[in-house]
Design an enzyme around this catalytic site. Structure first.
Site, short mmCIF file in Angstrom:
data_model
loop_
_atom_site.label_atom_id
_atom_site.label_comp_id
_atom_site.label_asym_id
_atom_site.label_seq_id
_atom_site.Cartn_x
_atom_site.Cartn_y
_atom_site.Cartn_z
N ARG A 274 0.81 -1.23 0.00
CA ARG A 274 0.00 0.00 0.00
C ARG A 274 0.84 1.28 0.00
O ARG A 274 0.32 2.36 -0.22
CB ARG A 274 -0.96 0.00 1.20
CG ARG A 274 -2.22 -0.79 0.91
CD ARG A 274 -3.15 -0.78 2.09
NE ARG A 274 -2.73 -1.71 3.12
CZ ARG A 274 -3.15 -1.68 4.38
NH1 ARG A 274 -3.98 -0.73 4.78
NH2 ARG A 274 -2.73 -2.57 5.25
N LYS B 204 9.12 -1.40 2.75
CA LYS B 204 8.43 -0.55 3.72
C LYS B 204 9.31 -0.11 4.88
O LYS B 204 9.36 1.08 5.22
CB LYS B 204 7.19 -1.29 4.25
CG LYS B 204 6.50 -0.58 5.37
CD LYS B 204 5.08 -1.06 5.57
CE LYS B 204 4.98 -2.33 6.35
NZ LYS B 204 3.57 -2.67 6.65
N GLY C 40 -6.94 -6.31 15.81
CA GLY C 40 -7.43 -7.51 16.48
C GLY C 40 -7.93 -7.12 17.87
O GLY C 40 -7.46 -6.15 18.46
N ASN D 252 1.29 1.26 7.16
CA ASN D 252 0.92 0.50 5.97
C ASN D 252 0.72 1.39 4.75
O ASN D 252 0.65 0.91 3.63
CB ASN D 252 -0.37 -0.28 6.23
CG ASN D 252 -0.21 -1.23 7.40
OD1 ASN D 252 0.61 -2.14 7.36
ND2 ASN D 252 -0.94 -0.99 8.47
N ARG E 141 40.68 43.20 -9.65
CA ARG E 141 39.50 43.69 -10.36
C ARG E 141 39.97 44.82 -11.25
O ARG E 141 41.10 45.29 -11.11
CB ARG E 141 38.43 44.18 -9.36
CG ARG E 141 38.93 45.31 -8.50
CD ARG E 141 37.94 45.80 -7.46
NE ARG E 141 38.50 46.96 -6.80
CZ ARG E 141 38.52 47.15 -5.49
NH1 ARG E 141 38.01 46.25 -4.67
NH2 ARG E 141 39.05 48.24 -5.00
C1 UD1 Z 1 -1.44 -7.55 13.36
C2 UD1 Z 1 -2.21 -8.44 14.32
C3 UD1 Z 1 -3.44 -7.69 14.82
C4 UD1 Z 1 -3.00 -6.40 15.48
C5 UD1 Z 1 -2.15 -5.57 14.51
C6 UD1 Z 1 -1.53 -4.38 15.20
C7 UD1 Z 1 -1.78 -10.69 13.53
C8 UD1 Z 1 -2.34 -11.88 12.86
N1 UD1 Z 1 -2.59 -9.65 13.65
O1 UD1 Z 1 -2.32 -7.31 12.24
O2 UD1 Z 1 -4.15 -8.47 15.78
O3 UD1 Z 1 -4.13 -5.66 15.92
O4 UD1 Z 1 -1.07 -6.35 14.01
O5 UD1 Z 1 -0.89 -3.56 14.27
O6 UD1 Z 1 -0.66 -10.70 13.97
N2 UD1 Z 1 4.53 -10.22 8.50
C9 UD1 Z 1 5.46 -11.11 8.03
N3 UD1 Z 1 5.05 -12.20 7.35
C10 UD1 Z 1 3.74 -12.45 7.10
C11 UD1 Z 1 2.77 -11.53 7.59
C12 UD1 Z 1 3.20 -10.43 8.29
O7 UD1 Z 1 6.67 -10.92 8.23
O8 UD1 Z 1 3.44 -13.47 6.49
C13 UD1 Z 1 5.00 -9.05 9.25
C14 UD1 Z 1 4.67 -7.74 8.57
O9 UD1 Z 1 5.77 -7.32 7.76
C15 UD1 Z 1 4.46 -6.79 9.74
C16 UD1 Z 1 3.95 -7.70 10.85
O10 UD1 Z 1 4.31 -9.02 10.48
O11 UD1 Z 1 5.67 -6.21 10.17
C17 UD1 Z 1 2.46 -7.60 11.08
O12 UD1 Z 1 1.77 -7.98 9.89
P1 UD1 Z 1 0.52 -7.17 9.37
O13 UD1 Z 1 0.05 -7.80 8.13
O14 UD1 Z 1 0.79 -5.71 9.37
O15 UD1 Z 1 -0.52 -7.49 10.52
P2 UD1 Z 1 -1.81 -6.65 10.86
O16 UD1 Z 1 -2.85 -6.96 9.83
O17 UD1 Z 1 -1.46 -5.23 11.07
MG MG Z 2 0.14 -4.03 10.44
#
Ligand code: UD1
Ligand code: MG
Length: 451
Positions: free
Chosen positions: A18, A25, A142, A229, A425
């Site tokens: 995004r 990022k 969450g 994000n 000059r």
């Molecule tokens: C996550 C939490 C959510 C919380 C929020 C707070 C989970 C499942 N959910 O959601 O409950 O309220 O953070 O900001 O944890 N990442 C990886 N690999 C992956 C997926 C994510 O390395 O496969 C990393 C991302 O780069 C990021 C972090 O994990 O740094 C969190 O992932 P993101 O997708 O931002 O989780 P949220 O949807 O924000």
């Molecule tokens: Mg997040």
């Protein structure tokens, strides 16, 4: 308990789609430093026994920015639990505490991480500790579901929450601390049967409860876990970070006339009784000693400003600038890779690049060091107590001796000896009465033509 080991896992495999950027990022800057650098500071201050960062494929630049951390690559982003599994080798046989933090939350503080670890190590020995928060707008975070005894029972992702669960104000900040002895068993129990078909690390809470383990949470400020994000969230993080940096600069003894308009870098060092005017911008690498005044609309990066100097208004100090004690830099003066001695002055309209300027030298208005010949940069040396007349061009390499004078409007191409006067000059020519004769001749011409 405190002799338990600590491992930190920094999750940063997310592509940050995004942001619509070619740069990963976590390398986008907040207060002049990549956001992962802020997270690294907070994590490293815990002196963990092991640290690993989980990145996606093609994120060598992120790995390079976090040396000496161990790097684990998560090939496909299948959720936060899968990201932790990607660092499995690091944790094999590890029975200390495991703190999982996110690479995109640059406002997290060491103090909050310490509270999580301390809670994990408390006598009731929770298998999982979650960082909770109560943001003004719980939005898509969450939600933390508590049991009758206020113990943590589950985390429900927004996408999977019932309307009733969405009304919970206590949210998941994302960061979690685990008992490393339980972590394999918890990860084992996590499945991807949810709205996003991802392996949620947050499900570790429900798994732990099912297996009869206690889970707990500590509350922190929503600002600290502000995640980035989008570009809009990046700008918000910058605003929060600037507020924090300004507050700490003022607490440290700097006066800011209009703090909201001053931009600091994460590494800006300000002494005591420094006064900063409105709309001053500090880039990375600036140290300002005590009793310095930085006047309005100055832009400063990579510079050292020694005690009692005055800079601006409208001054620009670029990398490699060092201003001696009591030096004075005035409006529309640009300095790059140059050292000014104690009490040296350049008060108006100058460019001083690749130069060494002695103590007490006076650089007249409009002086330019011509440091670039189109191919190479060259140095200009100006001796102590030298006086450079206004509108002088100093064609480098060139040296002006100690206490030498240069006449205004000179173009100096050869060295000037100590105590000498150089003037380069056109000679002044004066013709007595010539202006009067000219006017008379022109007036007569005009009268003839209008007849
Ligand atoms: C996550 C939490 C959510 C919380 C929020 C707070 C989970 C499942 N959910 O959601 O409950 O309220 O953070 O900001 O944890 N990442 C990886 N690999 C992956 C997926 C994510 O390395 O496969 C990393 C991302 O780069 C990021 C972090 O994990 O740094 C969190 O992932 P993101 O997708 O931002 O989780 P949220 O949807 O924000
Ligand atoms: Mg997040």
């Amino acid at each position: 308990m405190s002799d338990r080991q600590l491992a930190c896992l920094v999750l940063a495999a997310g592509k940050g789609t995004r942001l619509k950027s070619r740069t990963p990022k976590v390398l986008h800057a907040v207060a002049g430093r990549p956001m992962i650098g802020h997270v690294a500071d907070a994590v490293n201050a815990l002196s963990p026994n092991r640290v690993a960062i989980v990145v996606g494929p093609d994120m060598d630049a992120v790995a390079a920015a976090t040396v000496p951390w161990i790097v684990a690559v998560q090939e496909r982003q299948r959720g936060t639990a899968d990201a932790v599994l990607a660092a499995g080798d690091l944790l094999a046989g590890f029975d200390g505490d495991v703190l999982v933090v996110f690479g995109d939350t640059p406002l997290i503080t060491t103090e909050t991480l310490e509270r999580m670890v301390a809670r994990r190590r408390a006598a009731d020995n929770p298998a999982v500790v979650v960082l909770g928060m109560r943001p003004d707008d719980p939005a898509q975070y969450g939600r933390l579901v508590l049991g009758a005894d206020d113990g943590l029972e589950a985390i429900v992702e927004f996408a999977d929450a019932t309307p009733e669960q969405k009304s919970i104000g206590l949210c998941n900040g994302g960061l979690m601390a685990f008992d490393g002895r339980r972590l394999p068993e918890l990860l084992d129990g996590i499945e991807d049967g949810n709205a996003q078909s991802e392996y949620y690390l947050t499900d570790a809470v429900a798994v732990a409860r099912r297996n009869g383990h206690l889970c707990a949470f500590v509350e922190g400020s929503a600002i600290e876990v502000h995640g980035i994000n989008s570009r809009a969230e990046l700008a918000m993080a910058e605003a929060y970070m600037q507020d924090r940096l300004r507050a700490s600069a003022m607490a440290g003894g700097a006066t800011m006339i209009d703090p909201g308009s001053v931009f600091l870098a994460a590494d800006t060092v300000l002494g005591r009784d420094v006064t900063i005017g409105p709309s001053v911008v500090f880039g990375p690498g600036v140290t300002v000693e005590d009793d310095v005044e930085i006047r309005a609309f100055s832009h400063i990066e990579g510079a050292v400003v020694r005690r009692g100097a005055i800079v601006g208004p409208f001054a620009r100090l670029r990398p490699g600038t060092e201003l001696g004690p009591g030096a004075r830099i005035g409006n529309f003066v640009e300095i790059k890779n140059a050292t000014l001695g104690a009490g040296a002055k350049a008060n108006h309209l100058s460019y001083l690049g690749d130069a060494g300027i002695g103590a007490g030298a006076n650089i007249g208005a409009g002086t330019i060091t011509c440091n670039y010949d189109g191919f190479l940069k060259h140095r200009t040396e100006i001796g102590e107590g030298a006086f450079i007349g206004s509108n002088t061009a100093l064609a480098a390499p060139v040296r002006i001796g100690d206490r030498a004078n240069v006449g205004a409007g000179s173009v100096i191409v050869r060295d000037v000896a100590d105590d000498a006067l150089a003037v380069a000059r056109g000679e002044q020519v004066e013709k007595t009465g010539a202006a009067k004769r000219y006017r008379a001749r022109k007036a007569a011409e005009k009268a003839r033509k209008s007849k």
